[in-house]
Scaffold this motif. Structure first.
Motif, PDB file in Angstrom:
ATOM      1  N   LYS A  32     -35.080 -10.461   5.198  1.00  0.00           N
ATOM      2  CA  LYS A  32     -34.266 -10.234   4.020  1.00  0.00           C
ATOM      3  C   LYS A  32     -32.874  -9.998   4.244  1.00  0.00           C
ATOM      4  N   LYS A  33     -32.303 -10.709   2.529  1.00  0.00           N
ATOM      5  CA  LYS A  33     -31.114 -10.559   2.341  1.00  0.00           C
ATOM      6  C   LYS A  33     -31.189  -9.029   2.390  1.00  0.00           C
ATOM      7  N   GLU A  34     -29.971  -7.935   2.859  1.00  0.00           N
ATOM      8  CA  GLU A  34     -29.273  -7.091   2.636  1.00  0.00           C
ATOM      9  C   GLU A  34     -28.909  -6.549   1.316  1.00  0.00           C
ATOM     10  N   HIS A  35     -29.456  -5.827   0.089  1.00  0.00           N
ATOM     11  CA  HIS A  35     -29.059  -5.379  -0.907  1.00  0.00           C
ATOM     12  C   HIS A  35     -27.869  -5.541  -1.157  1.00  0.00           C
ATOM     13  N   GLY A  36     -26.927  -5.672   0.027  1.00  0.00           N
ATOM     14  CA  GLY A  36     -25.377  -5.769  -0.041  1.00  0.00           C
ATOM     15  C   GLY A  36     -24.772  -6.819  -1.180  1.00  0.00           C
ATOM     16  N   GLU A  37     -25.871  -7.994  -0.011  1.00  0.00           N
ATOM     17  CA  GLU A  37     -25.296  -9.461   0.018  1.00  0.00           C
ATOM     18  C   GLU A  37     -25.122  -9.900  -1.563  1.00  0.00           C
ATOM     19  N   ARG A  38     -26.125  -9.281  -2.305  1.00  0.00           N
ATOM     20  CA  ARG A  38     -26.111  -9.849  -3.812  1.00  0.00           C
ATOM     21  C   ARG A  38     -25.116  -9.705  -4.494  1.00  0.00           C
ATOM     22  N   GLY A  39     -25.099  -7.754  -3.771  1.00  0.00           N
ATOM     23  CA  GLY A  39     -23.888  -7.162  -4.729  1.00  0.00           C
ATOM     24  C   GLY A  39     -22.541  -8.452  -4.271  1.00  0.00           C
ATOM     25  N   ASP A  40     -22.841  -8.652  -3.389  1.00  0.00           N
ATOM     26  CA  ASP A  40     -21.238  -9.203  -2.927  1.00  0.00           C
ATOM     27  C   ASP A  40     -21.016 -10.395  -3.450  1.00  0.00           C
ATOM     28  N   LYS A  41     -21.612 -11.305  -3.707  1.00  0.00           N
ATOM     29  CA  LYS A  41     -21.961 -12.430  -4.039  1.00  0.00           C
ATOM     30  C   LYS A  41     -21.841 -11.735  -5.904  1.00  0.00           C
ATOM     31  N   MET A  42     -22.772 -10.775  -6.817  1.00  0.00           N
ATOM     32  CA  MET A  42     -22.047 -10.634  -7.382  1.00  0.00           C
ATOM     33  C   MET A  42     -19.810 -10.409  -7.892  1.00  0.00           C
ATOM     34  N   LYS A  43     -19.682  -9.726  -7.637  1.00  0.00           N
ATOM     35  CA  LYS A  43     -18.721  -9.089  -7.614  1.00  0.00           C
ATOM     36  C   LYS A  43     -17.272 -10.405  -7.957  1.00  0.00           C
ATOM     37  N   GLU A  44     -17.543 -11.241  -6.032  1.00  0.00           N
ATOM     38  CA  GLU A  44     -17.145 -12.309  -6.070  1.00  0.00           C
ATOM     39  C   GLU A  44     -17.208 -13.419  -7.934  1.00  0.00           C
ATOM     40  N   ALA A  45     -18.636 -13.551  -8.029  1.00  0.00           N
ATOM     41  CA  ALA A  45     -18.495 -14.604  -9.026  1.00  0.00           C
ATOM     42  C   ALA A  45     -18.508 -14.000 -10.836  1.00  0.00           C
ATOM     43  N   LEU A  46     -18.014 -12.216 -10.238  1.00  0.00           N
ATOM     44  CA  LEU A  46     -17.877 -12.246 -11.743  1.00  0.00           C
ATOM     45  C   LEU A  46     -16.316 -11.581 -11.920  1.00  0.00           C
ATOM     46  N   GLY A  47     -15.759 -11.442 -10.682  1.00  0.00           N
ATOM     47  CA  GLY A  47     -14.232 -10.641 -10.096  1.00  0.00           C
ATOM     48  C   GLY A  47     -14.407  -9.365 -10.220  1.00  0.00           C
ATOM     49  N   LEU A  48     -15.275  -8.982 -10.129  1.00  0.00           N
ATOM     50  CA  LEU A  48     -15.052  -7.477 -10.287  1.00  0.00           C
ATOM     51  C   LEU A  48     -14.027  -6.731  -9.326  1.00  0.00           C
ATOM     52  N   THR A  49     -13.445  -5.576  -9.870  1.00  0.00           N
ATOM     53  CA  THR A  49     -12.415  -4.722  -9.164  1.00  0.00           C
ATOM     54  C   THR A  49     -13.793  -3.903  -8.443  1.00  0.00           C
ATOM     55  N   ASP A  50     -12.658  -3.344  -7.583  1.00  0.00           N
ATOM     56  CA  ASP A  50     -13.741  -2.142  -6.603  1.00  0.00           C
ATOM     57  C   ASP A  50     -14.374  -1.017  -7.728  1.00  0.00           C
ATOM     58  N   ALA A  51     -12.963  -0.676  -8.383  1.00  0.00           N
ATOM     59  CA  ALA A  51     -13.847   0.412  -9.104  1.00  0.00           C
ATOM     60  C   ALA A  51     -15.230  -0.074  -9.822  1.00  0.00           C
ATOM     61  N   GLN A  52     -14.900  -1.342 -10.078  1.00  0.00           N
ATOM     62  CA  GLN A  52     -16.276  -1.919 -11.408  1.00  0.00           C
ATOM     63  C   GLN A  52     -17.158  -1.828 -10.018  1.00  0.00           C
ATOM     64  N   ASP A  53     -17.421  -2.498  -9.383  1.00  0.00           N
ATOM     65  CA  ASP A  53     -17.831  -2.387  -8.262  1.00  0.00           C
ATOM     66  C   ASP A  53     -18.531  -1.233  -7.465  1.00  0.00           C
ATOM     67  N   GLU A  54     -18.026  -0.247  -7.527  1.00  0.00           N
ATOM     68  CA  GLU A  54     -18.715   0.995  -6.952  1.00  0.00           C
ATOM     69  C   GLU A  54     -19.557   1.205  -7.944  1.00  0.00           C
ATOM     70  N   GLN A  55     -18.712   1.305  -9.662  1.00  0.00           N
ATOM     71  CA  GLN A  55     -19.879   2.098 -10.781  1.00  0.00           C
ATOM     72  C   GLN A  55     -21.117   1.708 -10.532  1.00  0.00           C
ATOM     73  N   ALA A  97     -21.638  -2.160 -19.791  1.00  0.00           N
ATOM     74  CA  ALA A  97     -21.100  -0.650 -20.169  1.00  0.00           C
ATOM     75  C   ALA A  97     -19.348  -0.786 -19.435  1.00  0.00           C
ATOM     76  N   VAL A  98     -19.560  -1.331 -18.361  1.00  0.00           N
ATOM     77  CA  VAL A  98     -18.865  -1.217 -16.784  1.00  0.00           C
ATOM     78  C   VAL A  98     -17.871  -2.695 -16.863  1.00  0.00           C
ATOM     79  N   LEU A  99     -18.256  -3.500 -17.644  1.00  0.00           N
ATOM     80  CA  LEU A  99     -18.154  -5.041 -17.349  1.00  0.00           C
ATOM     81  C   LEU A  99     -16.953  -5.373 -18.654  1.00  0.00           C
TER      82      LEU A  99
END
Length: 133
Positions: A32-55, A97-99
């Motif tokens: 199974k994919k780790e939950h973090g892998e999906r989060g990393d893809k989302m971070k990259e696709a949306l261009g999230l800042t580190d602060a947004q990613d943490e929230q 609300a974070v985006l």
């Protein structure tokens, strides 16, 4: 002659019996994919800042805790599903609300695409609980 044949058949049967679990283990489901892998893809696709990613990670962690508590809770499945929808909708609202507006638009597009893919998969499998043809 017959006893030799029986001996050879017995040895072959044992060899196959010992080999079968090994073969089956190699053909198991992919990890199974780790939950973090999906989060990393989302971070990259949306261009999230580190602060947004943490929230967003915190929001999703809260959601997982709430869903786990709901799963462990006794009660009617219909009520649980309704509560699950509320939890997921609240999570979506918190994440949005974070985006930024541009990120929110991209996220909504990604959600629609994912929903379409899931609907296609459901169509391939047929309705839940339908007997196999």
């Amino acid at each position: 002659m017959k006893s030799t044949r029986k001996y050879i058949l017995a040895v072959c049967a044992l060899a196959i019996g010992f080999a079968a679990p090994t073969i089956r283990a190699e053909d198991g489901p992919p990890p199974k994919k780790e939950h973090g892998e999906r989060g990393d893809k989302m971070k990259e696709a949306l261009g999230l800042t580190d602060a947004q990613d943490e929230q967003i990670k915190k929001i999703h962690a809260e959601e997982r805790e709430q869903l786990k508590a709901l799963k462990d809770k006794e009660g009617d499945q219909k009520e649980k599903r309704a509560e699950m929808r509320k939890i997921r909708e609240a999570t979506k609202t918190k994440v949005d609300a974070v985006l930024t507006p541009a990120q929110r638009e991209k996220a909504e597009k990604m959600r629609k695409e994912m929903k379409e893919r899931m609907d296609e998969k459901k169509g391939e499998k047929g309705p839940k609980g339908a007997p196999d043809a």
